[in-house]
Each structure stands twice: as C-alpha cells, then as structure tokens.
Design a protein around this motif. Structure first.
Motif, PDB file in Angstrom:
ATOM      1  N   SER A 171      18.033 -28.844  37.152  1.00  0.00           N
ATOM      2  CA  SER A 171      19.244 -28.081  36.893  1.00  0.00           C
ATOM      3  C   SER A 171      19.727 -27.347  38.136  1.00  0.00           C
ATOM      4  O   SER A 171      20.925 -27.348  38.454  1.00  0.00           O
ATOM      5  CB  SER A 171      18.999 -27.087  35.759  1.00  0.00           C
ATOM      6  OG  SER A 171      20.144 -26.311  35.514  1.00  0.00           O
ATOM      7  N   ARG A 172      18.799 -26.718  38.872  1.00  0.00           N
ATOM      8  CA  ARG A 172      19.172 -26.010  40.092  1.00  0.00           C
ATOM      9  C   ARG A 172      19.779 -26.971  41.110  1.00  0.00           C
ATOM     10  O   ARG A 172      20.774 -26.661  41.767  1.00  0.00           O
ATOM     11  CB  ARG A 172      17.954 -25.309  40.695  1.00  0.00           C
ATOM     12  CG  ARG A 172      17.431 -24.135  39.906  1.00  0.00           C
ATOM     13  CD  ARG A 172      16.215 -23.514  40.589  1.00  0.00           C
ATOM     14  NE  ARG A 172      16.581 -22.927  41.861  1.00  0.00           N
ATOM     15  CZ  ARG A 172      17.012 -21.686  42.018  1.00  0.00           C
ATOM     16  NH1 ARG A 172      17.159 -20.907  40.959  1.00  0.00           N
ATOM     17  NH2 ARG A 172      17.305 -21.215  43.215  1.00  0.00           N
ATOM     18  N   ARG A 173      19.169 -28.166  41.245  1.00  0.00           N
ATOM     19  CA  ARG A 173      19.689 -29.121  42.229  1.00  0.00           C
ATOM     20  C   ARG A 173      21.067 -29.631  41.821  1.00  0.00           C
ATOM     21  O   ARG A 173      21.970 -29.748  42.654  1.00  0.00           O
ATOM     22  CB  ARG A 173      18.715 -30.300  42.373  1.00  0.00           C
ATOM     23  CG  ARG A 173      19.171 -31.355  43.376  1.00  0.00           C
ATOM     24  CD  ARG A 173      19.201 -30.790  44.793  1.00  0.00           C
ATOM     25  NE  ARG A 173      19.824 -31.718  45.734  1.00  0.00           N
ATOM     26  CZ  ARG A 173      21.100 -31.681  46.106  1.00  0.00           C
ATOM     27  NH1 ARG A 173      21.909 -30.753  45.581  1.00  0.00           N
ATOM     28  NH2 ARG A 173      21.590 -32.536  46.976  1.00  0.00           N
ATOM     29  N   ILE A 174      21.239 -29.931  40.530  1.00  0.00           N
ATOM     30  CA  ILE A 174      22.509 -30.455  40.045  1.00  0.00           C
ATOM     31  C   ILE A 174      23.643 -29.453  40.282  1.00  0.00           C
ATOM     32  O   ILE A 174      24.778 -29.834  40.607  1.00  0.00           O
ATOM     33  CB  ILE A 174      22.415 -30.821  38.543  1.00  0.00           C
ATOM     34  CG1 ILE A 174      21.503 -32.048  38.341  1.00  0.00           C
ATOM     35  CG2 ILE A 174      23.784 -31.071  37.946  1.00  0.00           C
ATOM     36  CD1 ILE A 174      22.054 -33.360  38.850  1.00  0.00           C
ATOM     37  N   GLN A 175      23.338 -28.168  40.130  1.00  0.00           N
ATOM     38  CA  GLN A 175      24.362 -27.139  40.330  1.00  0.00           C
ATOM     39  C   GLN A 175      24.912 -27.141  41.748  1.00  0.00           C
ATOM     40  O   GLN A 175      26.041 -26.690  41.979  1.00  0.00           O
ATOM     41  CB  GLN A 175      23.785 -25.763  40.002  1.00  0.00           C
ATOM     42  CG  GLN A 175      23.531 -25.534  38.523  1.00  0.00           C
ATOM     43  CD  GLN A 175      22.818 -24.221  38.255  1.00  0.00           C
ATOM     44  OE1 GLN A 175      22.840 -23.306  39.089  1.00  0.00           O
ATOM     45  NE2 GLN A 175      22.171 -24.118  37.099  1.00  0.00           N
ATOM     46  N   HIS A 176      24.131 -27.653  42.697  1.00  0.00           N
ATOM     47  CA  HIS A 176      24.566 -27.678  44.098  1.00  0.00           C
ATOM     48  C   HIS A 176      25.215 -29.005  44.476  1.00  0.00           C
ATOM     49  O   HIS A 176      25.608 -29.192  45.632  1.00  0.00           O
ATOM     50  CB  HIS A 176      23.378 -27.398  45.021  1.00  0.00           C
ATOM     51  CG  HIS A 176      22.909 -25.975  44.992  1.00  0.00           C
ATOM     52  ND1 HIS A 176      22.052 -25.501  44.022  1.00  0.00           N
ATOM     53  CD2 HIS A 176      23.197 -24.916  45.790  1.00  0.00           C
ATOM     54  CE1 HIS A 176      21.820 -24.208  44.228  1.00  0.00           C
ATOM     55  NE2 HIS A 176      22.501 -23.830  45.289  1.00  0.00           N
ATOM     56  N   CYS A 177      25.308 -29.936  43.527  1.00  0.00           N
ATOM     57  CA  CYS A 177      25.924 -31.236  43.813  1.00  0.00           C
ATOM     58  C   CYS A 177      27.430 -31.154  43.602  1.00  0.00           C
ATOM     59  O   CYS A 177      27.892 -30.581  42.615  1.00  0.00           O
ATOM     60  CB  CYS A 177      25.337 -32.318  42.899  1.00  0.00           C
ATOM     61  SG  CYS A 177      23.589 -32.643  43.180  1.00  0.00           S
ATOM     62  N   THR A 178      28.174 -31.745  44.508  1.00  0.00           N
ATOM     63  CA  THR A 178      29.638 -31.699  44.409  1.00  0.00           C
ATOM     64  C   THR A 178      30.245 -33.055  44.074  1.00  0.00           C
ATOM     65  O   THR A 178      31.434 -33.129  43.772  1.00  0.00           O
ATOM     66  CB  THR A 178      30.248 -31.194  45.731  1.00  0.00           C
ATOM     67  OG1 THR A 178      29.850 -32.060  46.806  1.00  0.00           O
ATOM     68  CG2 THR A 178      29.775 -29.769  46.033  1.00  0.00           C
ATOM     69  N   THR A 179      29.464 -34.131  44.118  1.00  0.00           N
ATOM     70  CA  THR A 179      29.988 -35.464  43.831  1.00  0.00           C
ATOM     71  C   THR A 179      29.080 -36.186  42.835  1.00  0.00           C
ATOM     72  O   THR A 179      27.912 -35.811  42.657  1.00  0.00           O
ATOM     73  CB  THR A 179      30.075 -36.323  45.111  1.00  0.00           C
ATOM     74  OG1 THR A 179      28.741 -36.573  45.595  1.00  0.00           O
ATOM     75  CG2 THR A 179      30.897 -35.623  46.186  1.00  0.00           C
ATOM     76  N   LEU A 180      29.622 -37.224  42.219  1.00  0.00           N
ATOM     77  CA  LEU A 180      28.812 -38.039  41.316  1.00  0.00           C
ATOM     78  C   LEU A 180      27.650 -38.683  42.067  1.00  0.00           C
ATOM     79  O   LEU A 180      26.530 -38.738  41.546  1.00  0.00           O
ATOM     80  CB  LEU A 180      29.679 -39.121  40.661  1.00  0.00           C
ATOM     81  CG  LEU A 180      28.941 -40.137  39.788  1.00  0.00           C
ATOM     82  CD1 LEU A 180      28.282 -39.454  38.593  1.00  0.00           C
ATOM     83  CD2 LEU A 180      29.886 -41.245  39.325  1.00  0.00           C
ATOM     84  N   GLY A 181      27.898 -39.161  43.269  1.00  0.00           N
ATOM     85  CA  GLY A 181      26.829 -39.785  44.050  1.00  0.00           C
ATOM     86  C   GLY A 181      25.670 -38.849  44.289  1.00  0.00           C
ATOM     87  O   GLY A 181      24.502 -39.249  44.192  1.00  0.00           O
ATOM     88  N   GLU A 182      25.968 -37.585  44.589  1.00  0.00           N
ATOM     89  CA  GLU A 182      24.899 -36.604  44.793  1.00  0.00           C
ATOM     90  C   GLU A 182      24.125 -36.370  43.507  1.00  0.00           C
ATOM     91  O   GLU A 182      22.892 -36.249  43.530  1.00  0.00           O
ATOM     92  CB  GLU A 182      25.492 -35.284  45.296  1.00  0.00           C
ATOM     93  CG  GLU A 182      25.987 -35.322  46.734  1.00  0.00           C
ATOM     94  CD  GLU A 182      26.531 -33.975  47.181  1.00  0.00           C
ATOM     95  OE1 GLU A 182      27.058 -33.237  46.314  1.00  0.00           O
ATOM     96  OE2 GLU A 182      26.436 -33.651  48.369  1.00  0.00           O
ATOM     97  N   ARG A 183      24.829 -36.283  42.386  1.00  0.00           N
ATOM     98  CA  ARG A 183      24.142 -36.035  41.114  1.00  0.00           C
ATOM     99  C   ARG A 183      23.264 -37.215  40.718  1.00  0.00           C
ATOM    100  O   ARG A 183      22.139 -37.033  40.234  1.00  0.00           O
ATOM    101  CB  ARG A 183      25.175 -35.746  40.017  1.00  0.00           C
ATOM    102  CG  ARG A 183      25.792 -34.366  40.157  1.00  0.00           C
ATOM    103  CD  ARG A 183      26.628 -33.997  38.946  1.00  0.00           C
ATOM    104  NE  ARG A 183      27.866 -34.756  38.879  1.00  0.00           N
ATOM    105  CZ  ARG A 183      28.279 -35.448  37.840  1.00  0.00           C
ATOM    106  NH1 ARG A 183      27.513 -35.527  36.741  1.00  0.00           N
ATOM    107  NH2 ARG A 183      29.426 -36.082  37.843  1.00  0.00           N
ATOM    108  N   LEU A 184      23.755 -38.433  40.925  1.00  0.00           N
ATOM    109  CA  LEU A 184      22.934 -39.602  40.600  1.00  0.00           C
ATOM    110  C   LEU A 184      21.704 -39.674  41.493  1.00  0.00           C
ATOM    111  O   LEU A 184      20.606 -40.029  41.043  1.00  0.00           O
ATOM    112  CB  LEU A 184      23.761 -40.876  40.736  1.00  0.00           C
ATOM    113  CG  LEU A 184      24.868 -41.086  39.703  1.00  0.00           C
ATOM    114  CD1 LEU A 184      25.607 -42.399  39.979  1.00  0.00           C
ATOM    115  CD2 LEU A 184      24.321 -41.085  38.276  1.00  0.00           C
ATOM    116  N   PHE A 185      21.869 -39.321  42.756  1.00  0.00           N
ATOM    117  CA  PHE A 185      20.708 -39.349  43.656  1.00  0.00           C
ATOM    118  C   PHE A 185      19.691 -38.280  43.247  1.00  0.00           C
ATOM    119  O   PHE A 185      18.478 -38.526  43.279  1.00  0.00           O
ATOM    120  CB  PHE A 185      21.134 -39.143  45.106  1.00  0.00           C
ATOM    121  CG  PHE A 185      20.001 -39.329  46.072  1.00  0.00           C
ATOM    122  CD1 PHE A 185      19.534 -40.593  46.387  1.00  0.00           C
ATOM    123  CD2 PHE A 185      19.363 -38.240  46.654  1.00  0.00           C
ATOM    124  CE1 PHE A 185      18.474 -40.770  47.265  1.00  0.00           C
ATOM    125  CE2 PHE A 185      18.304 -38.402  47.535  1.00  0.00           C
ATOM    126  CZ  PHE A 185      17.860 -39.675  47.840  1.00  0.00           C
TER     127      PHE A 185
END
Length: 438
Positions: free
Chosen positions: A398-412
């Motif tokens: 959850s903490r990492r996802i909150q810092h993602c700004t794109t779909l690619g970042e969230r999938l990674f």
C-alpha cells in the motif's frame, strides 16, 4: 430486468490484446486499460468489458453492480508447467536436478498409487492455485493413471480450464513408477475419458528423454499424430548433467532436441520446460515448429540450473511462457514467478518490464497454449476467468502504491511486492472460486 446469469463488477480493468513490445510503454493497441471500468458477465462468459460510463446506460433496470473501484481486475493467471504431485515437497533442500529427482520427487510420486491421496492432493493443489490467482495450468500427474483421474475429476467439479497428463516413464526410475507397455494404453484411456470434456484438455506427458525408451516416445508421438488437438509437455535442457546423460543414452542423436524430433513430439502444441542450455540451432528449430519453452525462473534459481536467455529466444522467434514448476519452484503465485523472472533478467542484462510480465502471464501464455480464443483477455465472448487484485493488501504494498504515478509503476510494484494476499478474489467459469479471508 436483470437476469440471474448476469453479474456486474465495477473496477479498474487491465488486459492485453497482443504483445506490448519491449519499450517502457506498451505499443499502441496492445493494452486495454479502463481506470473506471465495468466487467459484465453472462453465465460462464464475459458479455462486455469497457468504460463504466459507456456501458452503464445499457445495464438492465435494477442491476446490482459490485463496487470494486479500489481494486484492479486482470485475466486469470496461467501457469504452463507445474507438477501437482510435488506440492508437498516444495522447499525440500535444493540439490542439483538429478539428485533432487531421486531424493525427493520419485519417492513422493510413489504415494500417488493411492487414489485417496491423489484426490486429497488434487483438491489441495487447486485450492492453492486459486488462492494465488491461477485459473489455468498445464499440469503433470504421476505415472499412475489414477493421479490424472483424480485431478481431472476435481477440476471438472470446479469447471476449470486445465490441461494435464499422466507421466510416461518406462526406465531409469523406481519400479513403483515405471509404466512399461501399459503407459500408452493408460494414456489412451485417459484421453478418451477426459480430453475435450468440459474445459479439460489432455497433454501427452513423457517426463523427459532419460526416463522413456525410444519405443515409448515413438508411441507418444503416434498419439499426437492421431489427434492433433492434444497437447505435449515434457522437459528439455534444464541441467548440464541431464544433457550429458541424454548424450550417453542417445549417442546417435544430433542433440537433446533431436531425440524429441525423431519421435514426432515437437509441434505447435508442445511445451518444453526450461530450455536453459540450448544453442542457436535448437532455438531456431523450436521456433520453426511452433513449440514453446516454459521459463521456470524460481525453479531454475532454486536448483542452480542456470539463467534462461529471453533475448536469444526473441532473436530466433522461439516462443516462451512463464511457469512456476512446483515443486522445485518456490512460489505458486504468478507474482512470484514474474519477480524471479525479473531477477533472472537482471543477471543476464535483460530487464523485464511489467508490461511484458503481465502480458506473458495472461494472453501470452494463453496464445502459446493455443487457448487464446478462450482465455487470457477481458473481452466479449471470452471465458470469465479473472482475478480481483487488492493493491492495498499489505501495508508495504500500500505504501509503495501510494507513491506510484502511472499504471506501469503500479504493475511493477505488484510484480515485485505482491503475493497471494493481494488476490482478493479468483473467478473461473463465471463463478467466484476463491475469496480472501478478511
């Protein structure tokens, strides 16, 4: 009015229509992404998938829409190479391949002469696969036909799309596992009983060249020629000691692959697990015949077998898929398989993007198994096999996802940090077959 066969789920939808390429962004037309999407099911199939704003005016009066807007839906994960009969020997001290077979695999598989044991393990295995978000797999039984009867029976009760086969081995194994002349006859009976029944398919399954005589492999090839709708699964070039053994057993063969070619086992529905120690010519021949290599990264690392060369595969046009290879594999989760694949790629200087990883785990694996018209996409008329992913499943994720700004970042982030806790629900055949506790 709403039909009882209709199910409506509102969530973020991600699906691949074709290979996204190797770039940092997916190639145009390869990705279907609906941040606020609607998945509309009719019975066992997807009726529609798209933007909620576009589809909601067509919803029947009084439609009960499940609101999963905080979750992500993807096609169900596909595992192209796994041994259900080895579930209980996962995490056994990792020696090299041939020692591991003799010390753990063969003694464990002897237990599947007992039908009650096969039934219990079939259900335990399917429970674990669905918990991990895997809705389809190509599965090895043991050499006992009862192991496959038990497995297919358990799959049929759950209406799963699965491929499986009885292991063929008539030499170089314990007496209790050798099937001799009965192996092919048993396979023929299993094919008649199960192949094409519901969502089930049969994979002819010689374990690997060292445990089958040429006579048995030739007979396996005859099964494929008699019915081109069958699949083939076996092992190829996993370990250097294995290659030396094959060279001793088949001194007249050009190389390991030629042993299978001579038996007629290499074709567009053939999956060869591992393929680590291949040369350029072998990769070209596999590509020409349309066969695929099942890349099993966690297993290859666990047994120290070597690092699969994805770039060499791409250069020759050789198809490859992603697989767990339980029980030498260390993770039933597709997330875990992709994490290990990324690590193998880093060691080879071949980075794996999240686009490539999740395409491979869904549509890519379906295509290699000739199942791409049934599963692997969130699209109209496809079978309703999908996973509901919770990006907030763990505090760290959850903490990492909150810092993602794109779909690619969230999938990674999911590829590297998620596990079975992130699978909120697994649906197969239009039914929710697993829901996370809590």
């Amino acid at each position: 009015m709403t039909s009882p066969n209709d199910t409506f789920i509102r969530a973020e939808l991600v699906s691949f229509a074709r290979d996204p390429g190797d770039g940092d962004s997916p190639e145009p037309g390869s990705l279907a992404h609906y941040p606020d999407g609607l998945l509309w099911l009719k019975g066992q199939h997807i009726h529609a998938a798209g933007r909620y704003a576009d589809l909601s005016p067509s919803l029947p009066y009084g439609a009960d829409v499940v609101d999963y807007r905080d979750k992500l839906i993807m096609p169900g994960f596909i595992d192209t190479h796994v041994h259900y009969v080895q579930l209980d020997i996962m995490a056994s001290y990792g020696r090299q391949l041939l020692d591991w077979l003799n010390d753990y695999t063969f003694p464990e598989e002897c237990r599947f002469a007992n039908h009650a044991h096969a039934e219990a393990l079939s259900n335990a295995f399917l429970d674990e696969m669905l918990r991990a978000g895997t809705t389809t797999a190509q599965v090895f039984g043991s050499s006992h036909p009862g192991s496959v009867n038990a497995f297919f029976s358990a799959c049929q009760k759950r209406q799963l799309r699965m491929l499986a086969g009885k292991v063929l081995m008539d030499r170089n194994a314990p007496e209790g596992l050798l099937d001799g002349a009965a192996g092919i006859a048993d396979s023929e009976r299993l094919i008649e009983d199960w192949h094409g029944q519901g969502r089930l398919g049969y994979s002819v399954t010689p374990r690997f060249a060292p445990t089958s005589t040429q006579i048995q492999m030739d007979a396996a090839g005859a099964l494929l020629r008699n019915d081109p709708s069958l699949w083939l699964q076996t092992h190829l070039a996993e370990n250097s000691g294995e290659l030396d053994w094959v060279a001793e057993l088949f001194p007249g063969s050009q190389d390991y692959l030629a042993v299978y070619e001579a038996a007629g086992l290499v074709g567009p529905r053939s999956t060869f697990a591992h393929g680590i120690h291949l040369d350029h010519g072998m990769r070209k021949r596999l590509a020409e015949r349309g066969a695929n290599i099942a890349f099993c990264p966690s297993s290859n690392l666990f047994l120290g077998s070597g690092l699969f060369d994805r770039e060499a595969a791409k250069e020759t046009g050789m198809a490859f898929t992603y697989a767990s290879d339980i029980g030498a594999g260390t993770d039933l989760s597709g997330f875990g398989t992709l994490k290990s694949a990324y690590q193998v790629g880093q060691l080879r200087g071949q980075p794996l993007t999240a686009w490539q990883g999740f395409y491979g785990l869904t549509h890519g694996n379906a295509k290699a198994l000739s199942l791409e018209h049934h599963i692997g996409q969130l699209a109209s008329s496809y079978e309703a096999d999908f996973v509901v992913i919770d990006p907030q499943a763990t505090s760290l994720l959850s903490r990492r996802i909150q810092h993602c700004t794109t779909l690619g970042e969230r999938l990674f982030a999911l590829m590297m940090l998620a596990d079975d806790r992130a699978i909120y629900e697994t649906w197969a055949g239009g039914q929710c077959q697993h829901r996370r506790d809590g």
